[in-house]
Design a protein around this motif. Structure first.
Motif, PDB file in Angstrom:
ATOM      1  N   ASN A 107      -4.522  43.960  70.119  1.00 22.30           N
ATOM      2  CA  ASN A 107      -5.427  45.094  70.177  1.00 22.30           C
ATOM      3  C   ASN A 107      -4.835  46.248  69.379  1.00 22.30           C
ATOM      4  N   LEU A 112     -12.138  44.630  65.558  1.00 26.13           N
ATOM      5  CA  LEU A 112     -12.689  44.433  66.902  1.00 26.13           C
ATOM      6  C   LEU A 112     -13.873  45.359  67.174  1.00 26.13           C
ATOM      7  N   GLY A 113     -14.107  46.326  66.283  1.00 28.90           N
ATOM      8  CA  GLY A 113     -15.263  47.205  66.451  1.00 28.90           C
ATOM      9  C   GLY A 113     -16.382  46.843  65.500  1.00 28.90           C
ATOM     10  N   ALA A 143     -15.962  40.953  65.238  1.00 26.33           N
ATOM     11  CA  ALA A 143     -14.929  41.064  66.281  1.00 26.33           C
ATOM     12  C   ALA A 143     -14.462  39.688  66.749  1.00 26.33           C
ATOM     13  N   TRP A 144     -15.383  38.727  66.767  1.00 29.66           N
ATOM     14  CA  TRP A 144     -14.998  37.435  67.338  1.00 29.66           C
ATOM     15  C   TRP A 144     -14.006  36.681  66.462  1.00 29.66           C
ATOM     16  N   THR A 148     -11.598  43.121  73.671  1.00 32.52           N
ATOM     17  CA  THR A 148     -12.871  43.798  73.392  1.00 32.52           C
ATOM     18  C   THR A 148     -13.662  44.124  74.648  1.00 32.52           C
ATOM     19  N   PRO A 152     -18.144  44.519  70.667  1.00 35.53           N
ATOM     20  CA  PRO A 152     -19.150  45.583  70.769  1.00 35.53           C
ATOM     21  C   PRO A 152     -20.518  45.023  71.178  1.00 35.53           C
ATOM     22  N   THR A 166     -19.102  39.649  72.121  1.00 32.93           N
ATOM     23  CA  THR A 166     -18.009  38.725  72.429  1.00 32.93           C
ATOM     24  C   THR A 166     -17.924  38.443  73.927  1.00 32.93           C
ATOM     25  N   LYS A 222     -14.899  51.977  70.767  1.00 29.68           N
ATOM     26  CA  LYS A 222     -14.181  50.736  71.109  1.00 29.68           C
ATOM     27  C   LYS A 222     -14.137  50.576  72.632  1.00 29.68           C
ATOM     28  N   GLY A 234     -14.298  51.193  66.131  1.00 26.38           N
ATOM     29  CA  GLY A 234     -13.007  50.555  66.364  1.00 26.38           C
ATOM     30  C   GLY A 234     -11.978  51.495  66.966  1.00 26.38           C
ATOM     31  N   THR A 250     -10.261  53.550  69.927  1.00 28.17           N
ATOM     32  CA  THR A 250     -10.201  53.539  71.386  1.00 28.17           C
ATOM     33  C   THR A 250     -10.193  54.968  71.918  1.00 28.17           C
TER      34      THR A 250
END
Lengths: 290, 436
Positions: free
Chosen positions: A123, A147-148, A152-153, A232, A236, A240, B207, B263, B265
């Motif tokens: 992460n 991941l955003g 992401a997957w 995640t 998003p 996922t 995120k 993305g 956080t």
């Protein structure tokens, strides 16, 4: 009496207590879950029987269907990649190469770390390290947190494959070591080498190990949970969210305990039937190849 | 029977004592409620000791609550309060309900978990207690609306309130020469001027998908039709029919966020904001403590989100952050009520809000910290609205929908299409979750 039957009581002492513990902590809660899937229990308080209402509702719930589709896609690609790469690694490690043991240790390391820990570490890597380098090098695709994004997957898939490689490689490696050296010598005499030797001799001989790996992989990836929660949280959007993540989030945070129990029962049936079909098909192949 | 009880009591007492000596945390041998064993446990002192369990669902206020508990215990010899505040408290509380093991006193948010707890009949009606005179009606009203059938009974006593709106970097606003906007048009103007001056208007942290909610709440409270909550529940209205403007304005804000807002956080965004990388953040007073950790001299304030051009409609979004409830099953009702009464005293409430940057629901206690000065007047005048999402069904995952919306915007999907899809999904998923 014991001598007559030839079975020592010690064997029962070894197995029965475990069976009892297993029943109490595993089978019984499972049966409870099945029971509650026919009620409207929220996880506490009063409840009523609602017959099959929960099960019927599942088929109308788009989130559940989306989650299943994602789970299948994820399990398919993860199983495929893990098996291809771990077989390659195992073949490499089985050869007479230098630094064999250090390499084995390197590949086995991820397996010893908890999935959650790995999830949190990646992460951070995806959110900070990769975008930093992406921006400094001017590579647009790498300058944001994957991941955003819609992709992401891929990030999750990468981490999952990386971590799962270890155990599968180990199984393949032990499989390769069961192959008799004489068989290879015979193959050499017949002129089979390289890829041909692999597909004609090696792979058929370690087919049972492929069966184990494939079944365990599919089963494990269909229930993927930890890495997704850590990386995640299903987002998003819902992109996922695997079925296990959905069951957890809605069941415990959304007060749909009974409904998600029904969902879990269905997941159980799906996993069991897929595993059985896999075993049937793959074992048949094993026999044919031998 | 008595003998065994006595023995158990002795055992417990000695284990407690030895544990205390070793210095480890209080063991969980003392059951919730003043069970027989616990009550007789300190017979040696000649007085019965009552042990109460206080369950708090907030990790941020642990320190101050422990201090106040110590003072209460000093004033009330014979009453001990065991304080617990676990991670993911909502889930823990629900799991404990499943075992019928309810804490004697709960300190929790006025949220969906409270709704579940109250709906399950686990809380005592405190409406006749004398301390009720200290409580602000506006917040009491908010709790009533969470009760089953919106019953006007005080199962939860509001204590502290949070506030959400626009957090802004005061120094940056001064530098660019900006005034705090009070209407949507002024707000757009502020965004334009910030961009002209080369500043990033918003730092968003999608995120962590929950951070999309404060902004939605701020806009929905200003712009949604008056009886939307009830009408939607009964199926008389839809998001598609009523939330078009909200979705459009939401999208407008997303367009002025930093490039990688999907993305980023919450932790990273707070850090960036406190380091002056953006002018505004759409979150609540609870984030201020986080900014101060990064940059103790950070000059930040809060203003009400100006979603409407009618300034009368631009509410501060304030919800009940902490309310106290007493379990209907506790064996020590009097003591539990005494503790709640202790907390409701204006001096104590004042001390609490000073520590927490929070607003008080108790008359006579006021928040004077400059970091939230911008909305103090609104809160004092009652120009507050509750978080609309507290009234949505708990299985309705709006955060996920907003995150998907953000994703669509970030990849440049057609705006009209994205909005239509969001609103349609809202209705569909609301309906799916709206079963009992």
């Amino acid at each position: 009496m014991n001598e007559k039957r030839g079975i020592s009581i010690a064997y029962y002492l070894m197995t029965v207590p475990m069976a009892i513990l297993f029943f109490i902590f595993h089978t019984f809660p499972f049966l409870q879950g099945v029971f509650y899937s026919f009620t409207d229990w929220k996880g506490y308080g009063a409840w009523n029987f609602v017959a099959l209402r929960n099960y019927l509702h599942i088929f109308k719930d788009k989130d559940v269907i989306t989650a299943y589709l994602f789970t299948f896609k994820f399990a398919f690609f993860a199983t495929l990649l893990v098996n291809v790469f771990s077989l390659l690694l195992a073949c490499g490690l089985n050869a007479k190469i230098k630094f064999k043991n250090s390499l084995k240790a390197v590949y086995f390391l991820p397996y010893m770390l908890g999935t959650l820990i790995i999830g949190f570490v990646f992460n951070f890597i995806f959110a900070n390290v990769i975008p930093f380098w992406g921006q400094s090098l001017g590579i647009k695709a790498l300058s944001i947190n994957i991941l955003g994004t819609k992709s992401a997957w891929y990030g999750i898939l990468f981490v999952t494959v990386w971590q799962s490689l270890a155990f599968n490689t180990l199984i393949y490696l032990s499989g390769l070591q069961t192959v008799d050296k004489d068989v290879y010598e015979a193959a050499d005499l017949d002129g089979a080498a390289g890829l041909k030797r692999f597909f004609a001799i090696t792979f058929p001989l370690i087919a049972p190990f492929f069966t184990i790996n494939a079944v365990l992989c599919v089963k494990g990836f269909l229930m993927a949970f930890d890495q997704i929660m850590a990386m995640t949280n299903g987002g998003p959007g819902m992109s996922t969210t695997t079925i296990s993540v959905l069951i957890y989030k809605r069941g415990f945070q959304g007060a749909q305990f009974a409904y998600q129990s029904a969902n879990a029962v269905i997941l159980f049936l799906v996993v069991v039937s897929i595993s059985l079909v896999q075993l049937k098909v793959l074992e048949k192949r094993e026999a044919n190849l031998k | 029977m008595k003998k065994t009880k006595r023995m158990i009591a002795m055992l417990i007492a000695s284990s407690v004592a030895s544990a205390a000596l070793v210095g480890c945390s209080t063991p969980k041998t003392v059951d919730s409620g003043a069970s027989g064993a616990a009550q007789s446990g300190k017979e040696a002192t000649g007085k019965k000791e009552v042990v109460l369990e206080l369950f708090s669902s907030k990790s941020e206020n642990g320190e101050i609550l422990k201090q106040l508990i110590a003072r209460f215990e000093a004033e009330n010899p014979g009453v001990k309060i065991e304080f617990i505040a676990p991670q993911d408290a909502g889930t823990v509380l629900k799991t404990r309900l499943a075992k019928n093991d309810i804490p004697d006193i709960v300190a929790m948010g006025g949220d969906a978990t409270y709704k579940e707890l109250q709906g399950a009949g686990m809380l005592e009606d405190l409406g006749n207690e004398p301390f009720m005179a200290n409580v602000q009606e506006a917040y009491l009203e908010m709790v009533y609306r969470l009760n089953k059938d919106q019953e006007k009974a005080a199962y939860g006593i509001p204590y502290a309130a949070n506030a959400c709106g626009v957090l802004y970097n005061v120094d940056m606003f001064k530098e660019v020469g900006l005034e705090v906007p009070t209407t949507w048009d002024e707000f757009l103007d502020v965004i334009r001027k910030l961009e002209a001056a080369g500043k990033q208007p918003f730092e968003l942290t999608f995120k962590d998908s929950w951070t999309g909610l404060p902004m939605w709440n701020a806009m929905a409270a200003d712009l949604q039709p008056e009886n939307f909550t009830n009408d939607r529940r009964e199926g008389k209205t839809t998001f598609v029919d009523t939330h078009q403007e909200i979705a459009e304005k939401y999208l407008e804000v997303l367009k002025h966020a930093q490039p990688d807002f999907m993305g980023t956080t919450y932790a990273d965004g707070n850090k960036n904001f406190a380091e002056g990388k953006a002018a505004m953040m759409l979150n609540g007073n609870w984030a201020i403590g986080e900014f101060k950790k990064v940059n103790p001299s950070f000059n930040v304030d809060l203003f009400a989100f100006p979603a409407s051009n009618d300034t009368n409609k631009n509410y501060v979004i304030s919800g009940v952050d902490v309310l106290f409830g007493v379990s209907s099953a506790t064996k020590a009702k009097e003591e539990a009520k005494a503790f709640v009464a202790f907390m409701m005293q204006p001096e104590i409430a004042q001390e609490y809000v000073n520590n927490q940057f929070a607003f008080s629901a108790i008359k006579g206690a006021e928040q004077n910290d400059p970091t939230v000065a911008g909305i103090k007047a609104d809160v004092a005048n009652g120009k507050v609205a509750n978080f609309p999402d507290h009234y949505y069904p708990s299985g309705f995952d709006l955060a996920a929908l907003l995150s998907e919306f953000g994703l669509n915007v970030s990849i440049g999907k057609d705006e009209k299409e994205s909005i239509a899809e969001l609103l349609k999904q809202c209705d569909e998923k609301y309906n799916t979750a709206n079963v009992n």
